[in-house]
Design a protein around this motif. Sequence first.
Motif, PDB file in Angstrom:
ATOM      1  N   ASN A   1     -12.796  -0.762  16.375  1.00  0.00           N
ATOM      2  CA  ASN A   1     -13.496  -0.703  17.197  1.00  0.00           C
ATOM      3  C   ASN A   1     -13.251   0.085  18.446  1.00  0.00           C
ATOM      4  O   ASN A   1     -13.814   0.679  19.637  1.00  0.00           O
ATOM      5  CB  ASN A   1     -13.713  -1.692  17.914  1.00  0.00           C
ATOM      6  CG  ASN A   1     -13.917  -2.491  18.988  1.00  0.00           C
ATOM      7  OD1 ASN A   1     -15.293  -2.753  19.456  1.00  0.00           O
ATOM      8  ND2 ASN A   1     -13.066  -2.861  20.219  1.00  0.00           N
ATOM      9  N   VAL A   2     -11.440  -0.281  18.488  1.00  0.00           N
ATOM     10  CA  VAL A   2     -10.414   0.758  19.340  1.00  0.00           C
ATOM     11  C   VAL A   2     -10.787   2.089  19.366  1.00  0.00           C
ATOM     12  O   VAL A   2     -11.039   2.878  20.316  1.00  0.00           O
ATOM     13  CB  VAL A   2      -8.868   0.371  19.145  1.00  0.00           C
ATOM     14  CG1 VAL A   2      -8.772   0.442  20.370  1.00  0.00           C
ATOM     15  CG2 VAL A   2      -9.295  -1.294  19.418  1.00  0.00           C
ATOM     16  N   LYS A   3     -10.758   2.799  18.313  1.00  0.00           N
ATOM     17  CA  LYS A   3     -10.624   4.233  17.818  1.00  0.00           C
ATOM     18  C   LYS A   3     -12.143   4.339  17.895  1.00  0.00           C
ATOM     19  O   LYS A   3     -12.333   6.052  18.260  1.00  0.00           O
ATOM     20  CB  LYS A   3     -10.269   4.243  16.526  1.00  0.00           C
ATOM     21  CG  LYS A   3     -10.561   5.815  16.102  1.00  0.00           C
ATOM     22  CD  LYS A   3     -10.288   6.310  14.193  1.00  0.00           C
ATOM     23  CE  LYS A   3     -11.127   6.465  13.671  1.00  0.00           C
ATOM     24  NZ  LYS A   3     -10.279   7.879  14.140  1.00  0.00           N
TER      25      LYS A   3
ATOM     26  N   VAL B   1     -24.975  -0.521   8.510  1.00  0.00           N
ATOM     27  CA  VAL B   1     -25.078  -1.501   8.642  1.00  0.00           C
ATOM     28  C   VAL B   1     -23.552  -1.772   9.574  1.00  0.00           C
ATOM     29  O   VAL B   1     -23.620  -2.647  11.117  1.00  0.00           O
ATOM     30  CB  VAL B   1     -24.215  -2.520   7.469  1.00  0.00           C
ATOM     31  CG1 VAL B   1     -24.548  -3.801   6.795  1.00  0.00           C
ATOM     32  CG2 VAL B   1     -25.883  -2.529   6.192  1.00  0.00           C
ATOM     33  N   MET B   2     -22.982  -1.052   9.406  1.00  0.00           N
ATOM     34  CA  MET B   2     -21.330  -1.964   9.995  1.00  0.00           C
ATOM     35  C   MET B   2     -21.539  -0.856  11.483  1.00  0.00           C
ATOM     36  O   MET B   2     -20.704  -1.760  12.360  1.00  0.00           O
ATOM     37  CB  MET B   2     -19.996  -1.033   9.240  1.00  0.00           C
ATOM     38  CG  MET B   2     -18.290  -1.384   9.421  1.00  0.00           C
ATOM     39  SD  MET B   2     -18.056  -0.209  10.758  1.00  0.00           S
ATOM     40  CE  MET B   2     -17.884   1.431  10.381  1.00  0.00           C
ATOM     41  N   HIS B   3     -22.267   0.353  11.577  1.00  0.00           N
ATOM     42  CA  HIS B   3     -21.885   0.905  12.588  1.00  0.00           C
ATOM     43  C   HIS B   3     -22.610   0.535  13.528  1.00  0.00           C
ATOM     44  O   HIS B   3     -22.224   0.050  14.887  1.00  0.00           O
ATOM     45  CB  HIS B   3     -22.033   2.994  12.463  1.00  0.00           C
ATOM     46  CG  HIS B   3     -21.792   3.558  13.853  1.00  0.00           C
ATOM     47  ND1 HIS B   3     -23.104   3.533  13.807  1.00  0.00           N
ATOM     48  CD2 HIS B   3     -21.017   3.518  14.106  1.00  0.00           C
ATOM     49  CE1 HIS B   3     -22.236   4.934  15.220  1.00  0.00           C
ATOM     50  NE2 HIS B   3     -21.165   4.771  15.061  1.00  0.00           N
ATOM     51  N   ASP B   4     -24.211  -0.141  13.288  1.00  0.00           N
ATOM     52  CA  ASP B   4     -24.926  -0.956  14.232  1.00  0.00           C
ATOM     53  C   ASP B   4     -24.348  -2.237  14.916  1.00  0.00           C
ATOM     54  O   ASP B   4     -24.011  -2.379  15.349  1.00  0.00           O
ATOM     55  CB  ASP B   4     -25.973  -0.755  13.582  1.00  0.00           C
ATOM     56  CG  ASP B   4     -27.215   0.148  14.388  1.00  0.00           C
ATOM     57  OD1 ASP B   4     -26.110   1.200  14.042  1.00  0.00           O
ATOM     58  OD2 ASP B   4     -28.095   0.090  13.879  1.00  0.00           O
ATOM     59  N   GLY B   5     -23.389  -2.674  13.839  1.00  0.00           N
ATOM     60  CA  GLY B   5     -22.551  -4.167  13.640  1.00  0.00           C
ATOM     61  C   GLY B   5     -22.071  -4.238  14.989  1.00  0.00           C
ATOM     62  O   GLY B   5     -21.675  -4.985  16.254  1.00  0.00           O
ATOM     63  N   ALA B   6     -20.609  -3.360  15.077  1.00  0.00           N
ATOM     64  CA  ALA B   6     -19.635  -2.791  15.695  1.00  0.00           C
ATOM     65  C   ALA B   6     -19.890  -2.518  16.816  1.00  0.00           C
ATOM     66  O   ALA B   6     -19.102  -2.634  17.649  1.00  0.00           O
ATOM     67  CB  ALA B   6     -18.688  -1.476  14.570  1.00  0.00           C
ATOM     68  N   HIS B   7     -20.722  -1.661  17.504  1.00  0.00           N
ATOM     69  CA  HIS B   7     -21.560  -1.543  18.466  1.00  0.00           C
ATOM     70  C   HIS B   7     -22.466  -2.698  18.865  1.00  0.00           C
ATOM     71  O   HIS B   7     -23.243  -2.487  19.853  1.00  0.00           O
ATOM     72  CB  HIS B   7     -22.826  -0.554  17.892  1.00  0.00           C
ATOM     73  CG  HIS B   7     -21.906   0.860  17.769  1.00  0.00           C
ATOM     74  ND1 HIS B   7     -20.977   1.499  19.932  1.00  0.00           N
ATOM     75  CD2 HIS B   7     -21.679   2.021  17.142  1.00  0.00           C
ATOM     76  CE1 HIS B   7     -20.508   2.203  19.013  1.00  0.00           C
ATOM     77  NE2 HIS B   7     -20.663   2.805  18.073  1.00  0.00           N
ATOM     78  N   GLY B   8     -23.069  -3.237  18.726  1.00  0.00           N
ATOM     79  CA  GLY B   8     -23.582  -4.564  18.863  1.00  0.00           C
ATOM     80  C   GLY B   8     -25.251  -4.409  18.896  1.00  0.00           C
ATOM     81  O   GLY B   8     -25.412  -5.087  19.810  1.00  0.00           O
TER      82      GLY B   8
END
Length: 356
Positions: free
Chosen positions: A118-120, A84-91
């Motif tokens: 996001n930055v890291k 969830v988080m990983h796909d969301g963070a990549h849009g």
Amino acid sequence: MATPKFANVPHSFHSELKRRISEYFLEVGKSQTGNSSLFTKAVILGVSFLAVYIHLVFFTPNLFFQILESIILGGLVAAIGFNVMHDGAHGSFSKYKWLNTFASFSLNILGGNSFMWNVKHNVIHHAYTNVDGVDDDIDIQPWMRMSTTQKKYKLHKYQHIYFWFLYSLLYIFWIFVLDYQKYFKSKIGNMPLKRMKLSDHLVFWGFKVLHLFMFVVLPIMMVGFSSWAISFLIFTLVAGLVLSLVFQLAHTVEHTAFPVPDENTGKLEDEWAVHQIKTTANFATNNKLVSWLVGGLNFQIEHHLFPKISHVHYPAISKIIRKTCQEYGINYIEYPRVRYAVASHVAFLKQMGSAA
């Protein structure tokens, strides 16, 4: 160090790869973002997490079920991060920006910080994978040596043995130490942190306080300190180990490269896409259960080349990428089973602990 530059190549491998992937999505008529199967998985994971959390905190199970549920909670934290988080963070979770933001915000609830991630991860790690001094993911100094360019200490001789313990501590250190280091130093490794807006500061502190209340204060109030300590340690250690292993198996194995920029020009040898393939490895891509649990991050090559494509499409596009790599003479690194990848990571750590 100065930010390295990639080689400029006319008629590049990357441009050809993008053309072929675009053609695939046009032919099948699918969106590159998530689909109903991903949304269903997100609901299953979210509801399961809430159910286990509520039962642990408000219904106080006996010791056996407390330990079992704490292990499950740790696995769910990792699974939500992967899927969830990983796909969301990549849009790539959804075609709607607000839904991607909502998905990426799951990290804030779980104790991390989406701005720092996001930055890291998106900006630094995805651009300069395995470049020592830039990629913060291979900076575990002085405890571990992940590249021959890093200083070697006597303890590194045993890092292939004690890494299990250190990896287990990742989640605890992430939420209680590493985010704060990045925040106050305004740096991620040697790279400066981009300027934070007022809203970024409010999200950072607001969710850190919320996490402390949800996972420390409230559980202690409900079940007592000892019972809380048992569950908290178990679930954070399990989450830390799973998160660490999945990300390390993708880049720090025997056959992946650790490129060094030219001292004079600051340039790396390869174009960006070739660099990504040389520094990345897949594992257990035919195992549907592993793929479901780790959010397609066993297809790490596909993810690094196309981070804005949802992981639900990786099995399909991997065939295109593999074929293109063969045509261009580029080695596509893959381990058929999880245990083979783990064995290769252990061998890599042993090599780094003894190499000059």
